[in-house]
Design a protein around this motif. Structure first.
Motif, PDB file in Angstrom:
ATOM      1  N   SER A 217       0.837  -1.200   0.000  1.00  0.00           N
ATOM      2  CA  SER A 217       0.000   0.000   0.000  1.00  0.00           C
ATOM      3  C   SER A 217       0.870   1.248   0.000  1.00  0.00           C
ATOM      4  O   SER A 217       1.792   1.371   0.817  1.00  0.00           O
ATOM      5  CB  SER A 217      -0.916   0.038   1.220  1.00  0.00           C
ATOM      6  N   GLY A 218       0.571   2.143  -0.895  1.00  0.00           N
ATOM      7  CA  GLY A 218       1.269   3.426  -0.939  1.00  0.00           C
ATOM      8  C   GLY A 218       0.421   4.571  -0.437  1.00  0.00           C
ATOM      9  O   GLY A 218       0.843   5.736  -0.472  1.00  0.00           O
ATOM     10  N   GLU A 219      -0.810   4.279   0.006  1.00  0.00           N
ATOM     11  CA  GLU A 219      -1.695   5.254   0.661  1.00  0.00           C
ATOM     12  C   GLU A 219      -2.040   6.445  -0.230  1.00  0.00           C
ATOM     13  O   GLU A 219      -2.472   7.494   0.261  1.00  0.00           O
ATOM     14  CB  GLU A 219      -1.086   5.745   1.978  1.00  0.00           C
ATOM     15  N   PHE A 220      -1.861   6.293  -1.536  1.00  0.00           N
ATOM     16  CA  PHE A 220      -2.100   7.388  -2.492  1.00  0.00           C
ATOM     17  C   PHE A 220      -1.187   8.587  -2.205  1.00  0.00           C
ATOM     18  O   PHE A 220      -1.540   9.724  -2.515  1.00  0.00           O
ATOM     19  CB  PHE A 220      -3.562   7.832  -2.506  1.00  0.00           C
ATOM     20  N   ARG A 221      -0.011   8.343  -1.638  1.00  0.00           N
ATOM     21  CA  ARG A 221       0.938   9.410  -1.305  1.00  0.00           C
ATOM     22  C   ARG A 221       2.261   9.142  -2.005  1.00  0.00           C
ATOM     23  O   ARG A 221       2.761   8.013  -2.010  1.00  0.00           O
ATOM     24  CB  ARG A 221       1.176   9.473   0.201  1.00  0.00           C
ATOM     25  N   GLU A 222       2.869  10.194  -2.530  1.00  0.00           N
ATOM     26  CA  GLU A 222       4.127  10.032  -3.263  1.00  0.00           C
ATOM     27  C   GLU A 222       5.252   9.547  -2.353  1.00  0.00           C
ATOM     28  O   GLU A 222       6.016   8.651  -2.722  1.00  0.00           O
ATOM     29  CB  GLU A 222       4.538  11.348  -3.923  1.00  0.00           C
ATOM     30  N   ASP A 223       5.357  10.128  -1.151  1.00  0.00           N
ATOM     31  CA  ASP A 223       6.467   9.754  -0.270  1.00  0.00           C
ATOM     32  C   ASP A 223       6.336   8.311   0.219  1.00  0.00           C
ATOM     33  O   ASP A 223       7.338   7.580   0.307  1.00  0.00           O
ATOM     34  CB  ASP A 223       6.561  10.717   0.915  1.00  0.00           C
ATOM     35  N   VAL A 224       5.108   7.890   0.514  1.00  0.00           N
ATOM     36  CA  VAL A 224       4.910   6.512   0.941  1.00  0.00           C
ATOM     37  C   VAL A 224       5.214   5.560  -0.210  1.00  0.00           C
ATOM     38  O   VAL A 224       5.869   4.518  -0.034  1.00  0.00           O
ATOM     39  CB  VAL A 224       3.469   6.300   1.455  1.00  0.00           C
ATOM     40  N   ALA A 225       4.759   5.909  -1.397  1.00  0.00           N
ATOM     41  CA  ALA A 225       5.020   5.065  -2.575  1.00  0.00           C
ATOM     42  C   ALA A 225       6.515   4.955  -2.838  1.00  0.00           C
ATOM     43  O   ALA A 225       7.009   3.892  -3.244  1.00  0.00           O
ATOM     44  CB  ALA A 225       4.302   5.616  -3.795  1.00  0.00           C
ATOM     45  N   TYR A 226       7.236   6.037  -2.635  1.00  0.00           N
ATOM     46  CA  TYR A 226       8.694   5.996  -2.821  1.00  0.00           C
ATOM     47  C   TYR A 226       9.311   4.948  -1.894  1.00  0.00           C
ATOM     48  O   TYR A 226      10.142   4.124  -2.321  1.00  0.00           O
ATOM     49  CB  TYR A 226       9.299   7.368  -2.541  1.00  0.00           C
ATOM     50  N   SER A 227       8.892   4.952  -0.627  1.00  0.00           N
ATOM     51  CA  SER A 227       9.478   4.020   0.344  1.00  0.00           C
ATOM     52  C   SER A 227       9.141   2.571   0.019  1.00  0.00           C
ATOM     53  O   SER A 227      10.025   1.698   0.043  1.00  0.00           O
ATOM     54  CB  SER A 227       8.979   4.363   1.753  1.00  0.00           C
ATOM     55  N   ALA A 245      -1.206   2.505  -8.482  1.00  0.00           N
ATOM     56  CA  ALA A 245      -2.636   2.800  -8.532  1.00  0.00           C
ATOM     57  C   ALA A 245      -3.005   4.266  -8.693  1.00  0.00           C
ATOM     58  O   ALA A 245      -4.178   4.585  -8.816  1.00  0.00           O
ATOM     59  CB  ALA A 245      -3.329   2.234  -7.293  1.00  0.00           C
ATOM     60  N   ASN A 246      -2.045   5.195  -8.669  1.00  0.00           N
ATOM     61  CA  ASN A 246      -2.376   6.562  -9.102  1.00  0.00           C
ATOM     62  C   ASN A 246      -1.118   7.301  -9.525  1.00  0.00           C
ATOM     63  O   ASN A 246       0.014   6.799  -9.397  1.00  0.00           O
ATOM     64  CB  ASN A 246      -3.178   7.335  -8.042  1.00  0.00           C
ATOM     65  N   GLY A 247      -1.310   8.508 -10.051  1.00  0.00           N
ATOM     66  CA  GLY A 247      -0.210   9.238 -10.680  1.00  0.00           C
ATOM     67  C   GLY A 247       0.864   9.704  -9.720  1.00  0.00           C
ATOM     68  O   GLY A 247       2.056   9.606 -10.022  1.00  0.00           O
ATOM     69  N   VAL A 248       0.475  10.236  -8.551  1.00  0.00           N
ATOM     70  CA  VAL A 248       1.502  10.730  -7.630  1.00  0.00           C
ATOM     71  C   VAL A 248       2.333   9.576  -7.087  1.00  0.00           C
ATOM     72  O   VAL A 248       3.546   9.721  -6.863  1.00  0.00           O
ATOM     73  CB  VAL A 248       0.899  11.564  -6.482  1.00  0.00           C
ATOM     74  N   MET A 249       1.708   8.424  -6.878  1.00  0.00           N
ATOM     75  CA  MET A 249       2.498   7.265  -6.425  1.00  0.00           C
ATOM     76  C   MET A 249       3.425   6.783  -7.535  1.00  0.00           C
ATOM     77  O   MET A 249       4.531   6.294  -7.254  1.00  0.00           O
ATOM     78  CB  MET A 249       1.576   6.139  -5.963  1.00  0.00           C
ATOM     79  N   ALA A 250       3.012   6.911  -8.796  1.00  0.00           N
ATOM     80  CA  ALA A 250       3.900   6.540  -9.900  1.00  0.00           C
ATOM     81  C   ALA A 250       5.152   7.406  -9.899  1.00  0.00           C
ATOM     82  O   ALA A 250       6.260   6.916 -10.159  1.00  0.00           O
ATOM     83  CB  ALA A 250       3.168   6.660 -11.233  1.00  0.00           C
ATOM     84  N   LEU A 251       4.979   8.698  -9.570  1.00  0.00           N
ATOM     85  CA  LEU A 251       6.155   9.569  -9.455  1.00  0.00           C
ATOM     86  C   LEU A 251       7.093   9.072  -8.365  1.00  0.00           C
ATOM     87  O   LEU A 251       8.322   9.041  -8.543  1.00  0.00           O
ATOM     88  CB  LEU A 251       5.725  11.004  -9.152  1.00  0.00           C
ATOM     89  N   GLY A 252       6.532   8.699  -7.223  1.00  0.00           N
ATOM     90  CA  GLY A 252       7.359   8.177  -6.133  1.00  0.00           C
ATOM     91  C   GLY A 252       8.084   6.914  -6.531  1.00  0.00           C
ATOM     92  O   GLY A 252       9.280   6.741  -6.230  1.00  0.00           O
ATOM     93  N   ALA A 253       7.385   6.010  -7.234  1.00  0.00           N
ATOM     94  CA  ALA A 253       8.015   4.760  -7.669  1.00  0.00           C
ATOM     95  C   ALA A 253       9.132   5.021  -8.668  1.00  0.00           C
ATOM     96  O   ALA A 253      10.195   4.371  -8.616  1.00  0.00           O
ATOM     97  CB  ALA A 253       6.957   3.837  -8.277  1.00  0.00           C
ATOM     98  N   MET A 254       8.922   5.964  -9.567  1.00  0.00           N
ATOM     99  CA  MET A 254       9.951   6.252 -10.567  1.00  0.00           C
ATOM    100  C   MET A 254      11.161   6.929  -9.931  1.00  0.00           C
ATOM    101  O   MET A 254      12.302   6.696 -10.338  1.00  0.00           O
ATOM    102  CB  MET A 254       9.358   7.096 -11.692  1.00  0.00           C
ATOM    103  N   ARG A 255      10.939   7.737  -8.896  1.00  0.00           N
ATOM    104  CA  ARG A 255      12.073   8.318  -8.174  1.00  0.00           C
ATOM    105  C   ARG A 255      12.884   7.229  -7.485  1.00  0.00           C
ATOM    106  O   ARG A 255      14.129   7.267  -7.493  1.00  0.00           O
ATOM    107  CB  ARG A 255      11.589   9.330  -7.141  1.00  0.00           C
ATOM    108  N   ALA A 256      12.196   6.275  -6.886  1.00  0.00           N
ATOM    109  CA  ALA A 256      12.892   5.177  -6.222  1.00  0.00           C
ATOM    110  C   ALA A 256      13.721   4.381  -7.217  1.00  0.00           C
ATOM    111  O   ALA A 256      14.869   3.992  -6.931  1.00  0.00           O
ATOM    112  CB  ALA A 256      11.875   4.265  -5.520  1.00  0.00           C
ATOM    113  N   MET A 257      13.165   4.139  -8.388  1.00  0.00           N
ATOM    114  CA  MET A 257      13.868   3.397  -9.424  1.00  0.00           C
ATOM    115  C   MET A 257      15.164   4.123  -9.821  1.00  0.00           C
ATOM    116  O   MET A 257      16.238   3.510  -9.896  1.00  0.00           O
ATOM    117  CB  MET A 257      12.960   3.250 -10.646  1.00  0.00           C
ATOM    118  N   VAL A 258      15.057   5.430 -10.025  1.00  0.00           N
ATOM    119  CA  VAL A 258      16.240   6.215 -10.415  1.00  0.00           C
ATOM    120  C   VAL A 258      17.284   6.205  -9.306  1.00  0.00           C
ATOM    121  O   VAL A 258      18.486   6.026  -9.548  1.00  0.00           O
ATOM    122  CB  VAL A 258      15.832   7.661 -10.764  1.00  0.00           C
TER     123      VAL A 258
END
Length: 336
Positions: A217-227, A245-258
């Motif tokens: 669960s990323g809680e629909f939050r970018e920072d949580v999704a990053y972690s 599951a949403n756009g801001v979490m996708a940003l967090g996931a892509m930051r983590a990947m980089v």
């Protein structure tokens, strides 16, 4: 400020005559009209729209309660709603619940105090909370936006979340991915649960299932999704693809990947439901399904204004919009 009584006294007429001149609701002789208009000009009298609306039982205010104003998706809804309510002759009052049920309850209490004519609500609480929803005997027209709850009294405007997840998941499956992980929203929300269900259903149709450790669960939050994306990407058997599951979490996931030195889609494919402004400038371009946000917002307000005008006796209306799959460069075949 001058009042209607001041105008009537100066013009030597009744307040009813002043009201008839101002609102053009009855015939007033030319001589009396001239006296009233002269008194209005001399006193610089401005009729109170608030008073007129209260007399009609209307405030001409529509409230919008969004779940997270830091999420650009909800900012788009506010912009669309502001334009739409103006076209209907209303003003918009915006509240942010920040995904907190207590903040939502405070917002609804404030909306009642303002005597708003209706409210568009993005609900954030547990579905059971809304079975007990009580406006203290003062029922208010309401449209639930984006999410539904166990409530058969309100109109709803939603996205087909199951279809959105199925479209993305089937695309990843067609590319040969079988180890598909996901970063979900809160599962007590219909958006979070529907998108997870859609992914699971698409995979089950191919005879597979996501590994439990690949569902976070990323809680629909970018920072949580990053972690949680970092945790997923550091697993020894990490997924070959992520559905977010949403756009801001996708940003967090892509930051983590980089930050982990991974390449997309060479090392991992990423796709999402929903987008946010400016995401088209990212490289690689994100594959995602998109909401028709403007159409959804306009429909929610059309239903609400209709409900305000025609009363609460109408049966609830449920409008479901379909998402569209937009292909970018963030997904590649499994053998790449």
């Amino acid at each position: 400020m001058a009042t209607i009584k001041d105008v009537a006294r100066l013009a030597e007429v009744s307040t009813a005559t002043v009201s008839a001149v101002v609102n053009e609701t009855a015939y007033v002789s030319p001589s009396l009209r001239t006296r009233v208009l002269a008194a209005i000009s001399e006193l610089k009298y401005a009729p109170s729209a608030v008073a007129r609306n209260l007399k009609r039982g209307r405030s001409q205010l529509i409230a919008l309660v969004v779940a997270d104003l830091a999420n650009p998706f909800f900012a788009r809804i506010v912009c669309a709603a502001e334009a739409a309510v103006a076209a209907w002759g209303y003003s918009l009052v915006v509240f942010n619940s920040d995904e907190k049920p207590d903040a939502e309850r405070r917002a609804l209490s404030r909306i009642r105090m303002l005597s708003c004519d209706g409210v568009v609500l993005v609900p954030v609480g547990l579905p059971s909370h809304y079975l007990r929803r009580d406006f203290e005997g003062n029922s208010m027209p309401m449209v639930l936006f984006g999410r539904t709850v166990d409530d058969d009294r309100s109109d709803t405007v939603t996205l087909d979340n199951v279809s959105a997840a199925k479209q993305v998941t089937n695309y990843l499956l067609d590319l040969g991915h079988r180890r598909i992980g996901t970063i979900t929203g809160p599962l007590h929300l219909t958006t979070g649960r529907g998108r997870l269900d859609g992914m699971v259903q698409a995979m089950a149709a191919r005879g597979i299932a996501p590994q439990p450790e690949h569902v976070r669960s990323g809680e629909f939050r970018e920072d949580v999704a990053y972690s949680v994306a970092r945790e997923l990407l550091l697993l020894p058997d990490r997924p070959s693809a992520l559905y977010v599951a949403n756009g801001v979490m996708a940003l967090g996931a892509m930051r983590a990947m980089v930050d982990l030195g991974l390449r997309c889609p060479d090392d991992i494919s990423i796709a999402s439901t929903d987008t946010i402004p400016g995401i088209g400038g990212l490289r690689p371009r994100l594959t995602r399904t998109e909401h028709p946000v403007g159409d959804m917002t306009n429909e929610a307000l059309r239903l609400l204004v209709d409900r305000i005008d025609r009363g609460l006796g109408l049966p609830p209306r449920n409008v479901v919009f379909q998402p569209a799959l937009v292909l970018g460069d963030s997904c590649g075949p499994i053998n790449q």
